[in-house]
Design a protein around this motif. Structure first.
Motif, short mmCIF file in Angstrom:
data_model
loop_
_atom_site.label_atom_id
_atom_site.label_comp_id
_atom_site.label_asym_id
_atom_site.label_seq_id
_atom_site.Cartn_x
_atom_site.Cartn_y
_atom_site.Cartn_z
N VAL A 15 0.85 -1.18 0.00
CA VAL A 15 0.00 0.00 0.00
C VAL A 15 0.89 1.24 0.00
O VAL A 15 1.74 1.40 0.87
CB VAL A 15 -0.92 0.03 1.24
N THR A 16 0.72 2.09 -0.99
CA THR A 16 1.54 3.31 -1.06
C THR A 16 0.93 4.41 -0.19
O THR A 16 -0.26 4.39 0.11
CB THR A 16 1.63 3.84 -2.50
N LEU A 17 1.79 5.35 0.16
CA LEU A 17 1.29 6.50 0.91
C LEU A 17 0.23 7.25 0.11
O LEU A 17 -0.79 7.66 0.64
CB LEU A 17 2.46 7.44 1.26
N SER A 18 0.50 7.39 -1.18
CA SER A 18 -0.46 8.05 -2.05
C SER A 18 -1.84 7.39 -1.98
O SER A 18 -2.87 8.07 -1.87
CB SER A 18 0.07 8.03 -3.49
N MET A 21 -3.48 8.16 1.38
CA MET A 21 -4.00 9.53 1.40
C MET A 21 -5.28 9.61 0.58
O MET A 21 -6.26 10.23 0.98
CB MET A 21 -2.97 10.49 0.80
N GLN A 22 -5.23 8.96 -0.56
CA GLN A 22 -6.36 9.02 -1.47
C GLN A 22 -7.64 8.47 -0.83
O GLN A 22 -8.71 9.06 -0.92
CB GLN A 22 -6.02 8.22 -2.73
N LEU A 24 -8.33 8.21 2.28
CA LEU A 24 -8.77 9.00 3.43
C LEU A 24 -9.18 10.41 3.05
O LEU A 24 -9.58 11.20 3.90
CB LEU A 24 -7.67 9.03 4.49
N ALA A 25 -9.08 10.73 1.80
CA ALA A 25 -9.44 12.07 1.35
C ALA A 25 -10.96 12.25 1.28
O ALA A 25 -11.46 13.36 1.36
CB ALA A 25 -8.82 12.36 -0.02
N ASP A 26 -11.66 11.17 1.15
CA ASP A 26 -13.12 11.26 1.03
C ASP A 26 -13.79 11.36 2.41
O ASP A 26 -13.56 10.51 3.28
CB ASP A 26 -13.65 10.04 0.29
N LEU A 30 -13.73 8.80 5.62
CA LEU A 30 -13.15 9.30 6.85
C LEU A 30 -14.13 9.10 8.01
O LEU A 30 -13.75 8.68 9.11
CB LEU A 30 -12.83 10.79 6.67
N ARG A 92 2.35 0.37 9.37
CA ARG A 92 2.75 0.83 8.04
C ARG A 92 2.79 2.35 7.95
O ARG A 92 3.67 2.92 7.30
CB ARG A 92 1.78 0.26 7.00
N PHE A 93 1.80 3.00 8.56
CA PHE A 93 1.70 4.47 8.51
C PHE A 93 1.53 5.02 9.93
O PHE A 93 0.43 5.44 10.31
CB PHE A 93 0.52 4.91 7.64
N PRO A 94 2.62 5.04 10.68
CA PRO A 94 2.51 5.41 12.11
C PRO A 94 1.91 6.80 12.30
O PRO A 94 2.36 7.77 11.68
CB PRO A 94 3.97 5.37 12.58
N LEU A 96 -0.99 7.92 11.51
CA LEU A 96 -2.04 8.37 10.57
C LEU A 96 -3.44 8.20 11.16
O LEU A 96 -4.28 9.09 11.07
CB LEU A 96 -1.90 7.62 9.24
N VAL A 100 -6.92 10.80 12.33
CA VAL A 100 -8.36 10.59 12.12
C VAL A 100 -9.11 10.65 13.44
O VAL A 100 -10.17 11.28 13.55
CB VAL A 100 -8.61 9.24 11.42
N MET B 21 -5.36 15.27 3.22
CA MET B 21 -5.21 13.96 2.57
C MET B 21 -5.32 14.12 1.06
O MET B 21 -4.56 13.54 0.30
CB MET B 21 -6.30 13.00 3.06
N ALA B 25 -2.53 13.18 -1.88
CA ALA B 25 -2.85 11.95 -2.61
C ALA B 25 -2.20 11.92 -3.98
O ALA B 25 -1.97 10.87 -4.55
CB ALA B 25 -4.37 11.81 -2.73
#
Lengths: 106, 106
Positions: A15-18, A21-22, A24-26, A30, A92-94, A96, A100, B21, B25
DNA sequence: TTAATTGTTCGATTTTGATCGAACTTATTC
DNA sequence: GAATAAGTTCGATCAAAATCGAACAATTAA
């Protein structure tokens, strides 16, 4: 006939950071994640969220969350129970998920 | 005639998590931010990034970064120098920039 | 075995976002 | 003052994402 649906989940390393982010952007997603964080030991069916969206759309959002490694889903009778992959995602994403948690609910 | 462009920046408190986010992204913007994190004391002109994108598109990405509170921009002659709002952004979203730093450059 | 429940999948639509070229502005340089 | 340089803005296009209704599948309940 046909087999019961298998829910796949990605290796967290893939899983990429991008992507994270993507997903969790919605705002809807969220909200789903925030609700799940508030009840860590609960498994959620899709209809337990007060979202003003169609079944199809909600299903689509859950798929996005699964593909981004945020949730896992298992079949229970005619329901699908989802829960956060909290520890692995946190590894993976400490930090993050903390963001939220701390973000005031929309 | 006309006045020189003023670059507005939002109050960090007004930036939502969803917006943060969303702006992170995009892989191009992520690359910009990562580069900026690597040279904390440098102010960047738009053309200092090796992005295979038109001027118009790059300008658009910088605007998105500004609107999300990630960067600040000042005019210097005919260039526009941008730098991270590192401390304020870190205060608003603790740990988020660390994730960018630690993510392997695409 | 017929209903109802729960979600998925499909196809279509709408919205949003990324992208570009061209024209424009401002400042510098020649 | 003309040419150049750095970005912005505009309008258009293209791709991706969100959304829905309808049809479908699997399970449970009547």
């Amino acid at each position: 006939m046909g087999t019961t649906k298998k829910y796949q989940q990605p290796n967290m390393a893939d899983v990429t950071l991008s992507t994270a982010m993507q997903v969790l952007a919605d705002p809807c997603r969220l909200a789903i994640v925030r609700t799940m964080l508030e009840q860590p030991d609960h498994e959620f069916a899709c209809n337990e969220f007060e979202l003003d969206l169609s079944k199809a759309t909600i299903s689509h959002h859950f798929e996005a969350l699964r593909d981004a490694g945020l949730i896992q889903t298992r079949v229970d009778g005619r329901r699908c129970l989802s829960s956060l992959r909290r520890e692995s995602f946190e590894a993976r994403f400490p930090g993050l998920l903390d963001l939220v948690t701390n973000e005031p609910g929309s």
